[in-house]
Design a protein around this motif. Sequence first.
Motif, PDB file in Angstrom:
ATOM      1  N   UNK A  31      58.942  33.708  64.519  1.00  0.00           N
ATOM      2  CA  UNK A  31      59.723  34.559  65.412  1.00  0.00           C
ATOM      3  C   UNK A  31      58.870  35.189  66.503  1.00  0.00           C
ATOM      4  N   UNK A  32      57.571  35.286  66.285  1.00  0.00           N
ATOM      5  CA  UNK A  32      56.682  35.898  67.282  1.00  0.00           C
ATOM      6  C   UNK A  32      55.903  34.855  68.083  1.00  0.00           C
ATOM      7  N   UNK A  33      56.346  33.596  68.035  1.00  0.00           N
ATOM      8  CA  UNK A  33      55.690  32.565  68.844  1.00  0.00           C
ATOM      9  C   UNK A  33      55.704  32.919  70.326  1.00  0.00           C
ATOM     10  N   UNK A  34      56.811  33.446  70.870  1.00  0.00           N
ATOM     11  CA  UNK A  34      56.750  33.840  72.290  1.00  0.00           C
ATOM     12  C   UNK A  34      55.639  34.845  72.584  1.00  0.00           C
ATOM     13  N   UNK A  35      55.447  35.816  71.674  1.00  0.00           N
ATOM     14  CA  UNK A  35      54.393  36.811  71.889  1.00  0.00           C
ATOM     15  C   UNK A  35      53.007  36.189  71.766  1.00  0.00           C
ATOM     16  N   UNK A  36      52.816  35.321  70.775  1.00  0.00           N
ATOM     17  CA  UNK A  36      51.528  34.640  70.612  1.00  0.00           C
ATOM     18  C   UNK A  36      51.251  33.749  71.819  1.00  0.00           C
ATOM     19  N   UNK A  37      52.293  33.072  72.297  1.00  0.00           N
ATOM     20  CA  UNK A  37      52.157  32.219  73.481  1.00  0.00           C
ATOM     21  C   UNK A  37      51.707  33.029  74.691  1.00  0.00           C
ATOM     22  N   UNK A  38      52.298  34.219  74.855  1.00  0.00           N
ATOM     23  CA  UNK A  38      51.927  35.059  75.994  1.00  0.00           C
ATOM     24  C   UNK A  38      50.539  35.660  75.814  1.00  0.00           C
ATOM     25  N   UNK A  39      50.213  36.128  74.618  1.00  0.00           N
ATOM     26  CA  UNK A  39      48.911  36.766  74.382  1.00  0.00           C
ATOM     27  C   UNK A  39      47.755  35.804  74.610  1.00  0.00           C
ATOM     28  N   UNK A  40      47.938  34.548  74.172  1.00  0.00           N
ATOM     29  CA  UNK A  40      46.862  33.563  74.309  1.00  0.00           C
ATOM     30  C   UNK A  40      47.016  32.693  75.552  1.00  0.00           C
ATOM     31  N   UNK A  41      48.080  32.971  76.351  1.00  0.00           N
ATOM     32  CA  UNK A  41      48.328  32.239  77.603  1.00  0.00           C
ATOM     33  C   UNK A  41      48.409  30.726  77.344  1.00  0.00           C
ATOM     34  N   UNK A  42      49.338  30.341  76.484  1.00  0.00           N
ATOM     35  CA  UNK A  42      49.477  28.949  76.079  1.00  0.00           C
ATOM     36  C   UNK A  42      50.613  28.273  76.827  1.00  0.00           C
ATOM     37  N   UNK A  43      50.473  26.975  77.031  1.00  0.00           N
ATOM     38  CA  UNK A  43      51.563  26.162  77.555  1.00  0.00           C
ATOM     39  C   UNK A  43      52.444  25.692  76.407  1.00  0.00           C
ATOM     40  N   UNK A  44      53.581  25.072  76.734  1.00  0.00           N
ATOM     41  CA  UNK A  44      54.470  24.560  75.692  1.00  0.00           C
ATOM     42  C   UNK A  44      53.762  23.487  74.857  1.00  0.00           C
ATOM     43  N   UNK A  45      52.953  22.655  75.527  1.00  0.00           N
ATOM     44  CA  UNK A  45      52.223  21.620  74.795  1.00  0.00           C
ATOM     45  C   UNK A  45      51.191  22.241  73.856  1.00  0.00           C
ATOM     46  N   UNK A  46      50.526  23.316  74.294  1.00  0.00           N
ATOM     47  CA  UNK A  46      49.538  23.981  73.440  1.00  0.00           C
ATOM     48  C   UNK A  46      50.203  24.662  72.245  1.00  0.00           C
ATOM     49  N   UNK A  47      51.412  25.176  72.450  1.00  0.00           N
ATOM     50  CA  UNK A  47      52.158  25.716  71.312  1.00  0.00           C
ATOM     51  C   UNK A  47      52.466  24.605  70.318  1.00  0.00           C
ATOM     52  N   UNK A  48      52.802  23.431  70.848  1.00  0.00           N
ATOM     53  CA  UNK A  48      53.053  22.291  69.965  1.00  0.00           C
ATOM     54  C   UNK A  48      51.822  21.923  69.155  1.00  0.00           C
ATOM     55  N   UNK A  49      50.644  21.949  69.783  1.00  0.00           N
ATOM     56  CA  UNK A  49      49.399  21.650  69.065  1.00  0.00           C
ATOM     57  C   UNK A  49      49.133  22.724  68.013  1.00  0.00           C
ATOM     58  N   UNK A  50      49.428  23.973  68.349  1.00  0.00           N
ATOM     59  CA  UNK A  50      49.232  25.064  67.396  1.00  0.00           C
ATOM     60  C   UNK A  50      50.090  24.850  66.153  1.00  0.00           C
ATOM     61  N   UNK A  51      51.328  24.466  66.363  1.00  0.00           N
ATOM     62  CA  UNK A  51      52.203  24.182  65.228  1.00  0.00           C
ATOM     63  C   UNK A  51      51.763  22.924  64.482  1.00  0.00           C
ATOM     64  N   UNK A  52      51.252  21.944  65.235  1.00  0.00           N
ATOM     65  CA  UNK A  52      50.767  20.723  64.606  1.00  0.00           C
ATOM     66  C   UNK A  52      49.592  21.005  63.685  1.00  0.00           C
ATOM     67  N   UNK A  53      48.798  22.027  64.001  1.00  0.00           N
ATOM     68  CA  UNK A  53      47.664  22.373  63.153  1.00  0.00           C
ATOM     69  C   UNK A  53      48.130  22.722  61.750  1.00  0.00           C
ATOM     70  N   UNK A  54      49.269  23.411  61.647  1.00  0.00           N
ATOM     71  CA  UNK A  54      49.813  23.713  60.329  1.00  0.00           C
ATOM     72  C   UNK A  54      50.224  22.434  59.613  1.00  0.00           C
ATOM     73  N   UNK A  55      50.809  21.500  60.346  1.00  0.00           N
ATOM     74  CA  UNK A  55      51.177  20.220  59.735  1.00  0.00           C
ATOM     75  C   UNK A  55      49.967  19.427  59.281  1.00  0.00           C
ATOM     76  N   UNK A  56      48.888  19.470  60.065  1.00  0.00           N
ATOM     77  CA  UNK A  56      47.665  18.771  59.669  1.00  0.00           C
ATOM     78  C   UNK A  56      47.100  19.394  58.400  1.00  0.00           C
TER      79      UNK A  56
END
Length: 416
Positions: A31-56
């Motif tokens: 639920x706080x992905x928008x805040x994490x995205x803004x705090x770390x200045x991430x793009x949509x693709x970088x958010x996808x990689x961040x979520x992929x890390x959990x899958x890995x």
Amino acid sequence: MSRLHDPFRRGQLAIAALFLSLGFQYATWAARIPAVKADLDLSAAEVGVLLMAAGVGAAVSFPAVAWLMRRMGSRRLALLSQLGLALLLLALAAAPNYPVALLVMCVDGVLVGCLNVAMNAQGAALEARHERNTMARLHAVFSAGSLLAALLASGMTAATGSVMAHFGVAVVLLAALGVTARSGLLDEDAPADRPDPAGAEAAADAEPPADAPVAAEPEPARRRWTVPSRLTLWMCCAMVFGTVAEGAMNDWSALYLKDVAEASAELAPLGIAVVSGMMVVARLFADGWRSRWGDGRVVLLGSAVAGTGLAVALVSGGVAPALAGFACMGLGIAAVTPCVYAAAARQGSDALTLVAAMGTTGLLAGPPLIGFIAGASNLAWGMGAVAASAGAVALCSTRIRWTAPAPVAQSEATPA
């Protein structure tokens, strides 16, 4: 016998605390992905990689989960992984940069894989020990955890922009759930394999023939990996696509409402609340549906409703149609994982472990794929892939030989 002293109810409450913990922890950071995205200045693709890390992390944990289950048992593994997931919320909130956040999410995936297998093994053992149906209701508690997390996120977002304050409150709640689970979990993971007491006593009292050879002390049996059956593989496919749809709604519904449907920051987390709320209601009644119509029909019709409802909402556009489509997804996809877990449990512990592992794969690795689709086109197309995943569940369900469960007792047919 009062519910407080009923062994089944005690075990059900303890295992439910684990399901609630996993749903709550997962939806809290989602639920706080928008805040994490803004705090770390991430793009949509970088958010996808961040979520992929959990899958890995979940993927690399699969070979270790079976060993940990044998070494520690599902009780200890569940409690330790639940504690670790609580502490990781603080680590994510304190992450100073993107690489550290990736590492935190990778560890999160490992612990999610451990807890997912351990808590479902506990649920299957409880059903086998007491011969009472409870798996769907336990999964309802998982959805209730997501709902609770979404409501807390909405309130904390309105009260403060601090992710650390929000996650600190969440950790306190998770600690209380861990204490609740500790006292009632089962120590034995496979009660169905226990020998009949009367038969065991009779065998012990019987004297062997005089010429019978003296048997050597039996060595502990070694569990060997076996090739999964075709039926198990179809269950894995249904589980993967089902959890892709379920996980993507948690991970991307808030961003879809905010960025595509142009909802307010306070309203955006309610997308998760709608999905989770409908899933809670559906799972509370899923055991009755299974007894009336059978697992196969419940999965087929439910996944069709989920995919069609979301697709219509995406074509229509707007906040209200989006929330309606999310409600259809929650209602339709809710019974998929309980039905598949129950079917896998009837195939044995190896099938259950593999299907649970595939469930973790879909839950954690699927949403990043939606992010990659969104990065290549837009989030509307990414959510369209979620609708397609629900349709794939319907196709897979036609290839599974569903075994009708025993009729649910009257005391278990309605929500407690």
